[in-house]
Write a protein that holds these residues in place. Structure first.
Motif, PDB file in Angstrom:
ATOM      1  N   MET A 142       0.877  -1.370   0.075  1.00 55.10           N
ATOM      2  CA  MET A 142      -0.023   0.009   0.011  1.00 55.10           C
ATOM      3  C   MET A 142       0.920   1.263   0.095  1.00 55.10           C
ATOM      4  O   MET A 142       1.937   1.269   0.611  1.00 55.10           O
ATOM      5  CB  MET A 142      -1.124   0.060   1.320  1.00 55.10           C
ATOM      6  CG  MET A 142      -1.920   1.273   1.102  1.00 55.10           C
ATOM      7  SD  MET A 142      -2.806   1.168   2.662  1.00 55.10           S
ATOM      8  CE  MET A 142      -3.992  -0.196   2.253  1.00 55.10           C
ATOM      9  N   GLU A 143       0.681   2.102  -0.842  1.00 53.35           N
ATOM     10  CA  GLU A 143       1.357   3.609  -0.694  1.00 53.35           C
ATOM     11  C   GLU A 143       0.122   4.529  -0.885  1.00 53.35           C
ATOM     12  O   GLU A 143      -0.732   4.484  -1.527  1.00 53.35           O
ATOM     13  CB  GLU A 143       2.147   3.544  -1.964  1.00 53.35           C
ATOM     14  CG  GLU A 143       2.988   4.837  -1.900  1.00 53.35           C
ATOM     15  CD  GLU A 143       4.124   5.014  -2.981  1.00 53.35           C
ATOM     16  OE1 GLU A 143       5.298   5.760  -2.499  1.00 53.35           O
ATOM     17  OE2 GLU A 143       3.947   4.477  -4.015  1.00 53.35           O
ATOM     18  N   VAL A 144       0.391   5.741   0.015  1.00 52.28           N
ATOM     19  CA  VAL A 144      -0.526   6.758   0.072  1.00 52.28           C
ATOM     20  C   VAL A 144      -0.108   7.997  -0.511  1.00 52.28           C
ATOM     21  O   VAL A 144       1.302   8.306  -0.186  1.00 52.28           O
ATOM     22  CB  VAL A 144      -1.080   6.960   1.424  1.00 52.28           C
ATOM     23  CG1 VAL A 144      -2.087   8.346   1.632  1.00 52.28           C
ATOM     24  CG2 VAL A 144      -1.778   5.710   2.156  1.00 52.28           C
ATOM     25  N   VAL A 145      -0.750   8.689  -1.370  1.00 50.68           N
ATOM     26  CA  VAL A 145      -0.400   9.833  -1.970  1.00 50.68           C
ATOM     27  C   VAL A 145      -1.008  10.816  -1.304  1.00 50.68           C
ATOM     28  O   VAL A 145      -2.411  10.989  -1.331  1.00 50.68           O
ATOM     29  CB  VAL A 145      -0.660  10.019  -3.509  1.00 50.68           C
ATOM     30  CG1 VAL A 145      -0.225  11.176  -4.244  1.00 50.68           C
ATOM     31  CG2 VAL A 145       0.086   8.935  -4.297  1.00 50.68           C
ATOM     32  N   ILE A 146      -0.279  11.756  -0.583  1.00 44.46           N
ATOM     33  CA  ILE A 146      -0.955  12.937   0.169  1.00 44.46           C
ATOM     34  C   ILE A 146      -0.863  14.154  -0.685  1.00 44.46           C
ATOM     35  O   ILE A 146       0.314  14.534  -0.884  1.00 44.46           O
ATOM     36  CB  ILE A 146      -0.003  13.144   1.613  1.00 44.46           C
ATOM     37  CG1 ILE A 146      -0.243  11.688   2.249  1.00 44.46           C
ATOM     38  CG2 ILE A 146      -0.580  14.280   2.329  1.00 44.46           C
ATOM     39  CD1 ILE A 146       0.506  11.514   3.584  1.00 44.46           C
ATOM     40  N   ALA A 147      -1.862  14.943  -0.975  1.00 43.92           N
ATOM     41  CA  ALA A 147      -1.822  16.172  -1.538  1.00 43.92           C
ATOM     42  C   ALA A 147      -1.856  17.169  -0.461  1.00 43.92           C
ATOM     43  O   ALA A 147      -2.987  17.650   0.016  1.00 43.92           O
ATOM     44  CB  ALA A 147      -3.025  16.169  -2.406  1.00 43.92           C
ATOM     45  N   GLY A 195      -7.867  -0.140  -9.544  1.00 46.24           N
ATOM     46  CA  GLY A 195      -6.501  -0.582  -9.002  1.00 46.24           C
ATOM     47  C   GLY A 195      -6.177   0.429  -8.259  1.00 46.24           C
ATOM     48  O   GLY A 195      -4.883   0.203  -7.717  1.00 46.24           O
ATOM     49  N   GLY A 196      -6.145   1.697  -8.371  1.00 47.05           N
ATOM     50  CA  GLY A 196      -5.630   2.571  -7.678  1.00 47.05           C
ATOM     51  C   GLY A 196      -6.022   4.047  -8.081  1.00 47.05           C
ATOM     52  O   GLY A 196      -7.127   4.266  -8.586  1.00 47.05           O
ATOM     53  N   ALA A 197      -5.368   5.167  -7.435  1.00 47.15           N
ATOM     54  CA  ALA A 197      -5.702   6.587  -7.708  1.00 47.15           C
ATOM     55  C   ALA A 197      -4.533   7.486  -8.037  1.00 47.15           C
ATOM     56  O   ALA A 197      -3.456   7.157  -7.470  1.00 47.15           O
ATOM     57  CB  ALA A 197      -6.579   7.057  -6.365  1.00 47.15           C
ATOM     58  N   SER A 198      -4.768   8.275  -8.820  1.00 48.33           N
ATOM     59  CA  SER A 198      -3.608   9.342  -9.158  1.00 48.33           C
ATOM     60  C   SER A 198      -4.062  10.920  -8.879  1.00 48.33           C
ATOM     61  O   SER A 198      -5.210  11.226  -9.078  1.00 48.33           O
ATOM     62  CB  SER A 198      -3.308   9.153 -10.702  1.00 48.33           C
ATOM     63  OG  SER A 198      -2.928   7.771 -10.848  1.00 48.33           O
ATOM     64  N   ALA A 199      -3.121  11.452  -8.249  1.00 40.00           N
ATOM     65  CA  ALA A 199      -3.346  12.846  -8.086  1.00 40.00           C
ATOM     66  C   ALA A 199      -2.566  13.598  -9.203  1.00 40.00           C
ATOM     67  O   ALA A 199      -1.550  13.244  -9.483  1.00 40.00           O
ATOM     68  CB  ALA A 199      -2.593  13.424  -6.736  1.00 40.00           C
ATOM     69  N   LEU A 200      -3.261  14.656  -9.865  1.00 47.76           N
ATOM     70  CA  LEU A 200      -2.639  15.165 -10.795  1.00 47.76           C
ATOM     71  C   LEU A 200      -2.211  16.640 -10.375  1.00 47.76           C
ATOM     72  O   LEU A 200      -2.561  17.391  -9.459  1.00 47.76           O
ATOM     73  CB  LEU A 200      -3.814  15.421 -11.869  1.00 47.76           C
ATOM     74  CG  LEU A 200      -4.683  14.410 -12.254  1.00 47.76           C
ATOM     75  CD1 LEU A 200      -5.759  15.009 -13.343  1.00 47.76           C
ATOM     76  CD2 LEU A 200      -3.864  13.248 -12.629  1.00 47.76           C
ATOM     77  N   PRO A 219       1.484  12.590 -13.210  1.00 48.39           N
ATOM     78  CA  PRO A 219       0.574  12.025 -12.151  1.00 48.39           C
ATOM     79  C   PRO A 219       1.378  11.157 -11.383  1.00 48.39           C
ATOM     80  O   PRO A 219       2.195  10.499 -11.726  1.00 48.39           O
ATOM     81  CB  PRO A 219      -0.585  11.532 -13.123  1.00 48.39           C
ATOM     82  CG  PRO A 219      -0.377  11.868 -14.437  1.00 48.39           C
ATOM     83  CD  PRO A 219       1.076  12.256 -14.493  1.00 48.39           C
ATOM     84  N   GLN A 220       0.879  11.287 -10.016  1.00 50.22           N
ATOM     85  CA  GLN A 220       1.447  10.524  -9.065  1.00 50.22           C
ATOM     86  C   GLN A 220       0.334   9.420  -8.565  1.00 50.22           C
ATOM     87  O   GLN A 220      -0.817   9.762  -8.009  1.00 50.22           O
ATOM     88  CB  GLN A 220       1.881  11.139  -7.779  1.00 50.22           C
ATOM     89  CG  GLN A 220       2.985  12.252  -8.199  1.00 50.22           C
ATOM     90  CD  GLN A 220       4.177  11.508  -8.690  1.00 50.22           C
ATOM     91  OE1 GLN A 220       4.567  10.708  -7.936  1.00 50.22           O
ATOM     92  NE2 GLN A 220       4.776  12.065 -10.017  1.00 50.22           N
ATOM     93  N   ARG A 221       0.656   8.196  -8.512  1.00 53.41           N
ATOM     94  CA  ARG A 221      -0.185   7.088  -8.543  1.00 53.41           C
ATOM     95  C   ARG A 221       0.047   6.404  -6.871  1.00 53.41           C
ATOM     96  O   ARG A 221       1.191   6.126  -6.715  1.00 53.41           O
ATOM     97  CB  ARG A 221      -0.408   6.145  -9.550  1.00 53.41           C
ATOM     98  CG  ARG A 221      -1.388   4.988  -9.636  1.00 53.41           C
ATOM     99  CD  ARG A 221      -1.396   4.088 -10.831  1.00 53.41           C
ATOM    100  NE  ARG A 221      -2.401   2.916 -10.728  1.00 53.41           N
ATOM    101  CZ  ARG A 221      -3.574   3.139 -10.910  1.00 53.41           C
ATOM    102  NH1 ARG A 221      -4.114   4.311 -11.226  1.00 53.41           N
ATOM    103  NH2 ARG A 221      -4.227   1.972 -11.000  1.00 53.41           N
ATOM    104  N   GLY A 222      -0.948   6.138  -6.406  1.00 55.53           N
ATOM    105  CA  GLY A 222      -0.894   5.319  -5.457  1.00 55.53           C
ATOM    106  C   GLY A 222      -2.282   4.351  -4.885  1.00 55.53           C
ATOM    107  O   GLY A 222      -2.976   4.395  -6.018  1.00 55.53           O
ATOM    108  N   THR A 223      -2.286   3.845  -3.879  1.00 53.52           N
ATOM    109  CA  THR A 223      -3.251   2.879  -3.442  1.00 53.52           C
ATOM    110  C   THR A 223      -4.408   3.952  -3.286  1.00 53.52           C
ATOM    111  O   THR A 223      -5.516   3.373  -3.710  1.00 53.52           O
ATOM    112  CB  THR A 223      -3.147   2.064  -2.470  1.00 53.52           C
ATOM    113  OG1 THR A 223      -1.625   1.333  -2.457  1.00 53.52           O
ATOM    114  CG2 THR A 223      -3.851   0.898  -1.986  1.00 53.52           C
ATOM    115  N   GLY A 282     -14.682   6.242  -3.617  1.00 56.85           N
ATOM    116  CA  GLY A 282     -13.838   5.323  -3.950  1.00 56.85           C
ATOM    117  C   GLY A 282     -12.376   5.302  -3.321  1.00 56.85           C
ATOM    118  O   GLY A 282     -12.266   4.939  -1.720  1.00 56.85           O
ATOM    119  N   ARG A 283     -11.292   5.405  -3.865  1.00 55.38           N
ATOM    120  CA  ARG A 283     -10.048   5.550  -3.315  1.00 55.38           C
ATOM    121  C   ARG A 283      -9.472   7.020  -3.022  1.00 55.38           C
ATOM    122  O   ARG A 283      -8.200   7.271  -2.668  1.00 55.38           O
ATOM    123  CB  ARG A 283      -8.844   4.981  -4.445  1.00 55.38           C
ATOM    124  CG  ARG A 283      -9.214   3.556  -4.389  1.00 55.38           C
ATOM    125  CD  ARG A 283      -8.438   2.823  -5.481  1.00 55.38           C
ATOM    126  NE  ARG A 283      -8.747   1.530  -5.657  1.00 55.38           N
ATOM    127  CZ  ARG A 283      -7.837   0.581  -4.881  1.00 55.38           C
ATOM    128  NH1 ARG A 283      -6.694   0.717  -4.119  1.00 55.38           N
ATOM    129  NH2 ARG A 283      -8.113  -0.914  -5.048  1.00 55.38           N
TER     130      ARG A 283
END
Length: 418
Positions: free
Chosen positions: A1-6, A135-140, A152-156, A296-297
């Motif tokens: 698991m990896e979390v992208v924090i905006a 399968g995941g989420a991406s912050a733009l 884009p930065q993709r994470g769980t 969702g994610r």
């Protein structure tokens, strides 16, 4: 698991530390090109300092902060209304601290870089939205310096910690509308001044109709004269206000008239204000609590989830509690979508109650009651205006809703700050 924090503010950095403690990887993307001290002072209540203690930050925070000893309430004539001990002086295991926002931010940032690595916080990455799939989420992102599109930065999962101007919140709720102005404008600043009262007092005085002040020290012994850096907030009811911007410069002449006669034996308020090093202006605004935070994610945290008016010393604290609840939920569930829903279930209504309580009956409602019952006149005895039991009930009622009454802090699970 990896979390992208905006967002690399207080909520985002605390989340990164809470996730690291839970064994979950994360990366933080901050829009500012460089992270530097901004803002003025904030208070952290015992429910927040308990969580920061759990993250091993107590020693660093106590070196940078003032341990707040008491809350004291005065009318605009300088008469004492009510006094109560705070933090460890009030019987809590954890302190209440007053600290410069920049100092708190630096303590969090240093810990994140030490524990997660120097490249775990990327600056100059301005979030412009998100995408997700099964399968995941991406912050733009785009560069806040050049405006160019960044990868884009993709994470769980993606967590929006992007504050009161949250782009992710706007994407989730495009028709939400503008912030709600409460009818109160505020000016905030810091002044170098000798210690007043206990030297660690949180002072609230006056009332919004005629002018209200909040005053407390945030740094100790800043010079050879033994002065403190003292935070202050001036609040006045007025239809005049501008949009919310934490960095807008304020002008002394716009508000000092309300405090021109505040010459007390413990503080000459006009002289204190004129000596300010820094002055900012900000409207008292919030937004209606949202019906949901999670899609969702993707979910919201801190001011992106529950912007509240700064009355009650609780905005940053609630973001810190969000971070603990979200890290716990992600650690407990294999399904990240289910984890985000559990986090929301634990925190959304709790924080909505705090938003509403900050509007109606925060601790400074004590000042409102005395203002109304005394007819805004000096009193001979405060007991002739309002009883001690009623004053205590106002304070303790807010503590229960905000989750830092001693009974809540004795519980094992930090729902609602407890």
């Amino acid at each position: 698991m990896e979390v992208v924090i905006a967002g690399g503010g207080i909520g985002g950095l605390t989340l990164a530390l809470a996730l690291e403690k839970a064994g979950i990887r994360s990366r933080v993307f901050e829009s500012s090109p460089e992270i530097r001290p901004v803002g003025v002072g904030i208070n952290l209540l015992p429910h927040a300092t308990r969580e920061l203690d759990r993250l091993g930050l107590s020693a660093a925070l106590e070196r940078a902060a003032v341990q707040t000893r008491e809350a004291v309430f005065f009318n605009r004539f300088g008469q004492l209304i009510y006094r109560e001990p705070l933090g460890r002086w009030g019987g809590y295991e954890w302190p209440q601290i007053s600290i410069h926002r920049g100092d708190l931010h630096q303590v969090l940032l240093d810990a994140v870089r030490l524990r997660l690595g120097g490249d775990c916080v990327q600056t100059g990455w301005k979030c412009i939205g998100f995408e997700q799939d099964a399968g995941g989420a991406s912050a733009l992102f785009k560069s806040s310096v050049t405006g160019e599109e960044l990868p884009p930065q993709r994470g769980t999962v993606v967590v929006a910690c992007d504050g009161i101007h949250s782009v992710i919140r706007k994407q989730l709720f495009p028709d939400e509308g503008e912030p709600l102005y409460t009818g109160v404008n505020m000016w905030r600043g810091v002044t170098r001044w000798p210690p007043v009262l206990s030297g660690a007092s949180l002072v609230r005085a006056g009332w919004l109709t005629c002018g209200k002040m909040v005053i407390y020290p945030i740094r100790e012994r800043i010079d050879a004269e033994g002065r403190q850096l003292v935070n202050w907030v001036a609040e006045i009811e007025t239809p005049r206000h501008l949009g919310r911007d934490w960095s807008r410069r304020g002008k002394l002449e716009d508000f000092i008239g309300a405090f021109q006669d505040w010459h007390f034996d413990w503080l000459d308020v006009p002289a204190f204000l004129r000596a300010a090093d820094q002055m900012l202006e900000f409207p008292m605004v919030d937004q209606e609590p949202l019906p949901w935070w999670t899609q969702g994610r993707v979910t919201l945290l801190g001011d992106a989830a529950h912007p509240m008016v700064p009355r009650g010393s609780n905005g940053a604290g609630q973001a810190i509690l969000d971070a603990r609840a979200l890290a716990d939920a992600l650690a407990a569930h294999a399904d990240p979508c289910q984890a985000l829903l559990e986090y929301e279930a634990r925190r959304r209504e709790v924080t909505a109650r705090v938003v509403r309580m900050n509007r109606k009956n925060p601790p400074d409602a004590i000042l409102r009651e005395v203002f109304l019952r005394s007819g805004d006149k000096p009193f001979d005895r405060i007991e002739d205006v309002i009883g001690l039991d009623e004053l205590k009930a106002i304070s303790e009622g807010y503590q229960r809703v905000a989750g830092y009454d001693r009974e809540s802090l004795g519980s094992a699970v930090p729902d609602g700050g407890g």
